[in-house]
Design a protein around this motif. Structure first.
Motif, short mmCIF file in Angstrom:
data_model
loop_
_atom_site.label_atom_id
_atom_site.label_comp_id
_atom_site.label_asym_id
_atom_site.label_seq_id
_atom_site.Cartn_x
_atom_site.Cartn_y
_atom_site.Cartn_z
N VAL A 1 0.88 -1.17 0.00
CA VAL A 1 0.00 0.00 0.00
C VAL A 1 0.92 1.22 0.00
CG1 VAL A 1 -1.80 1.28 1.21
CG2 VAL A 1 -1.77 -1.21 1.32
N THR A 2 0.75 2.10 -0.97
CA THR A 2 1.58 3.30 -1.07
C THR A 2 0.69 4.52 -1.21
OG1 THR A 2 1.77 3.02 -3.46
CG2 THR A 2 3.53 2.09 -2.11
N LEU B 1 -2.58 3.56 -3.44
CA LEU B 1 -2.77 2.36 -4.25
C LEU B 1 -2.33 1.12 -3.48
CD1 LEU B 1 -3.46 1.23 -7.12
CD2 LEU B 1 -1.01 1.41 -7.62
N LEU B 2 -3.16 0.09 -3.54
CA LEU B 2 -2.81 -1.25 -3.08
C LEU B 2 -2.52 -2.08 -4.32
CD1 LEU B 2 -2.60 -3.65 -1.10
CD2 LEU B 2 -5.09 -3.88 -1.28
N GLU B 3 -1.31 -2.67 -4.39
CA GLU B 3 -0.91 -3.39 -5.59
C GLU B 3 0.03 -4.54 -5.23
OE1 GLU B 3 0.31 -1.94 -10.05
OE2 GLU B 3 1.56 -1.23 -8.41
N LEU B 4 -0.05 -5.62 -6.00
CA LEU B 4 0.85 -6.75 -5.83
C LEU B 4 2.29 -6.31 -6.08
CD1 LEU B 4 0.84 -9.93 -5.48
CD2 LEU B 4 0.94 -10.01 -7.98
N GLY C 1 2.84 8.54 -10.73
CA GLY C 1 1.41 8.49 -10.99
C GLY C 1 0.65 7.95 -9.80
N LYS C 2 -0.29 7.05 -10.05
CA LYS C 2 -1.13 6.52 -8.98
C LYS C 2 -0.37 5.62 -8.02
CE LYS C 2 -5.44 6.95 -11.56
NZ LYS C 2 -6.62 6.27 -12.13
N ARG C 3 0.83 5.17 -8.44
CA ARG C 3 1.66 4.39 -7.51
C ARG C 3 2.31 5.29 -6.46
NH1 ARG C 3 2.79 1.85 -12.54
NH2 ARG C 3 1.91 -0.24 -12.57
N SER D 1 0.27 2.50 -18.42
CA SER D 1 -0.56 1.35 -18.08
C SER D 1 -1.99 1.80 -17.85
CB SER D 1 -0.01 0.68 -16.82
OG SER D 1 -0.19 1.52 -15.71
N LYS D 2 -2.83 0.83 -17.48
CA LYS D 2 -4.22 1.14 -17.19
C LYS D 2 -4.34 2.05 -15.96
CE LYS D 2 -4.71 -3.14 -14.50
NZ LYS D 2 -5.40 -4.43 -14.40
N LEU D 3 -3.30 2.07 -15.10
CA LEU D 3 -3.34 2.96 -13.95
C LEU D 3 -3.25 4.42 -14.36
CD1 LEU D 3 -1.01 1.08 -11.44
CD2 LEU D 3 -3.49 1.27 -11.34
N ASP D 4 -2.39 4.71 -15.34
CA ASP D 4 -2.14 6.08 -15.78
C ASP D 4 -2.02 6.12 -17.29
OD1 ASP D 4 -1.58 7.73 -13.20
OD2 ASP D 4 -0.47 5.86 -12.94
#
Length: 518
Positions: free
Chosen positions: A112-113, A133-136, A182-184, A222-225
């Motif tokens: 989670v960042t 963002l929560l991401e693998l 970005g969203k990360r 990517s689809k995130l940004d």
């Protein structure tokens, strides 16, 4: 002058306050054993961190701007951005020792960042808008050989695949598989490092180790940004061969293992080659495709023209002279070539960094000098890209200023391309677990004509003061204060790219970070 002095005092006070608060932190425990039976072992791990920043006079007065959708300034966010970054990274590890046929292992983790406040201090902020963002992060498995291969070390053969981190030497070329933008979020902390896909074979025998690797990065496009197109999705295959010497063992601790742990090496030398066999080459990563959103020149996007590229590298590091143990030397040379179709590339980068530790003096001061060169493109309108593509470099492997060269300019101005850098650093250790450093930098464009309207190669100057306190094996507190002045060349660049701002202010930055790991 009064206003600037007050700002400096506030930044320094914030760093001191963070250091004081660090004393109250609770020491973390070791890795938690969750289950162990026979050859099966399951462990839990955790890493977390928080960082705070304040940056008066950002971009030398031009300030930080939002993205208008085309990686160019939209609206001005702040001339004094202040922001926070934090991350939480839980991890689950499993290993099964078969006894006679090696060990199977696996790892899964997530992060989670979040970035708060105004976002980072780049001219076009990539973390504006308080992303979370929560991401693998990790999802990989592998096998180690144990004593199954007689001519290799114990576990000298290691085969793995999946989503994981991978680094060569000190990370000058390959270290970080994802852009933390970005969203990360996490632009400074760089907490995410795993490549999206990997296949890695490692082999070690005595002082020699090697890697064969397949890597695919996590593209920022990517689809995130979907509007963030600063990093081409890239697939490559390559190899790395190194010779090294382990550091001496410490009393009561396991023997050093330089074959798998970079920090366990006294010195190393190696060569690396990889071939990019597939990369994004449309839209902003294309050349000569101006009618469909592509580049008007080959240098508009640093990571364009990758498809088909060959990359050669040689590296050295550590205490390379046995008769002079206080002397260190680090260096790397990279050559990039692409002659496929119209995606031509001829670029290079290199650095050399001698250093000397005065081990007989109080506080064991260390003095280092580094010259780093990253090629630029004198004629960006021709058919060959000569601007260096920095690929997958990372932030901190040998301390502050490693490959984000300068806390201000290295993080928020340059991208390790089209720049030549002189760096002088002096560090002392007043305590065994405390390191204080001062670092000075001068930056010049390698090819000033790469940027339209720039007539001077004088980019900037910077000085940083840093402190690193390793409270224990699990807790690290750092703080830094820096200031920078723009050169004529970067002032010209900002006039053309920040709505005519004459950026003549001193740029300050104060930052502090606390990291917990167990």
């Amino acid at each position: 002058m009064v206003e600037r002095n007050l700002r400096c005092r506030c930044l320094i006070s914030g760093a001191i306050l963070s250091a004081v608060l660090g004393f109250a932190a609770t020491p973390a425990a070791a890795d938690v054993s969750l289950y162990e039976n026979g050859g099966l072992k399951i462990d839990g791990a955790f890493t977390g961190g928080i960082a705070a920043f304040s940056s008066p006079g950002a971009q030398f007065g031009a300030g930080s701007w939002s993205n208008n959708g085309a990686a160019a300034p939209g609206k001005r966010i702040s001339g004094h951005p202040a922001w926070t970054e934090w991350f939480i990274h839980p991890e689950l590890k499993a290993a099964y020792d078969t006894g006679t046929h090696g060990t199977f292992y696996g790892d899964v983790s997530a992060q989670v960042t979040a970035t708060g406040g105004d976002g980072d201090a780049s001219l076009v902020s990539t973390t504006y808008g308080r992303p979370i963002l929560l991401e693998l992060e990790n999802l990989y498995g592998g096998w180690k050989s144990g004593n199954l291969v007689p001519f290799l070390d114990e576990n000298g053969l290691d085969i793995s695949g999946g989503r994981q981190s991978f680094r060569v030497a000190d990370g000058f070329l390959i270290s970080n598989g994802v852009n933390n933008q970005g969203k990360r979020g996490m632009y400074w902390t760089q907490s995410r490092t795993a490549f999206e896909q990997t296949g890695i074979l490692k082999a070690a025998s005595g002082p020699v180790r090697g890697d064969i690797f397949y890597l695919q990065n996590v593209s920022a496009n990517s689809k995130l940004d979907p509007g963030l197109v600063d990093n081409a999705k890239t697939r490559l295959i390559g190899g790395n061969l190194e010779i090294f010497e382990n550091l001496a063992s410490e009393d009561g601790k396991p023997a050093k293992d330089g074959a798998t742990v970079y920090a366990d090496r006294k010195w190393y030398a190696g060569i690396t080659y990889f071939k990019v066999f597939d990369a994004s080459n449309g839209n902003n990563f294309a050349f000569g495709n101006t009618g469909n959103g592509g580049n008007t020149t080959v240098t508009n996007t640093l990571t364009s023209n990758r498809d088909g590229m060959n990359v050669f590298s040689a590296h050295v590091g550590g205490n390379v002279l046995p008769f002079l143990p206080d002397f260190s030397l680090y260096g790397n040379y990279v050559y990039e070539n692409n002659s496929s179709n119209n995606k031509k590339v001829n670029a290079n980068a290199w650095y050399i960094e001698p250093g000397y530790q005065f081990s007989d003096l109080p506080m064991t001061p260390k003095l280092t000098y580094r010259y780093a060169h990253f090629s630029g493109d004198k004629s960006p309108g021709d058919t060959t890209k000569k601007a260096y593509d920095p690929f997958f470099y990372n932030a901190i492997t040998r301390g502050y200023g490693t490959w984000f060269i300068g806390e201000i300019i290295g993080n928020y101005v340059i991208s390790n391309s089209n720049v030549n850098i002189h760096e002088v650093a002096l560090s002392i250790n007043p305590l065994d677990n405390v390191k204080l450093s001062v670092l000075g930098f001068t930056y010049n464009y390698d090819q000033k004509t790469q940027n339209a309207g720039v007539t001077s190669d004088n980019l900037a100057r910077e000085i940083d003061f840093t402190a690193e306190w390793t409270i224990n094996d699990h807790l690290l507190l750092t703080a830094a204060f820096g200031m920078a002045k723009a050169g004529t060349g970067y002032r010209e660049y900002l006039k053309n790219n920040a709505n005519g701002w004459d950026a003549d202010k001193t740029w300050y930055l104060g930052e502090t970070a606390l990291v917990v790991k167990f």
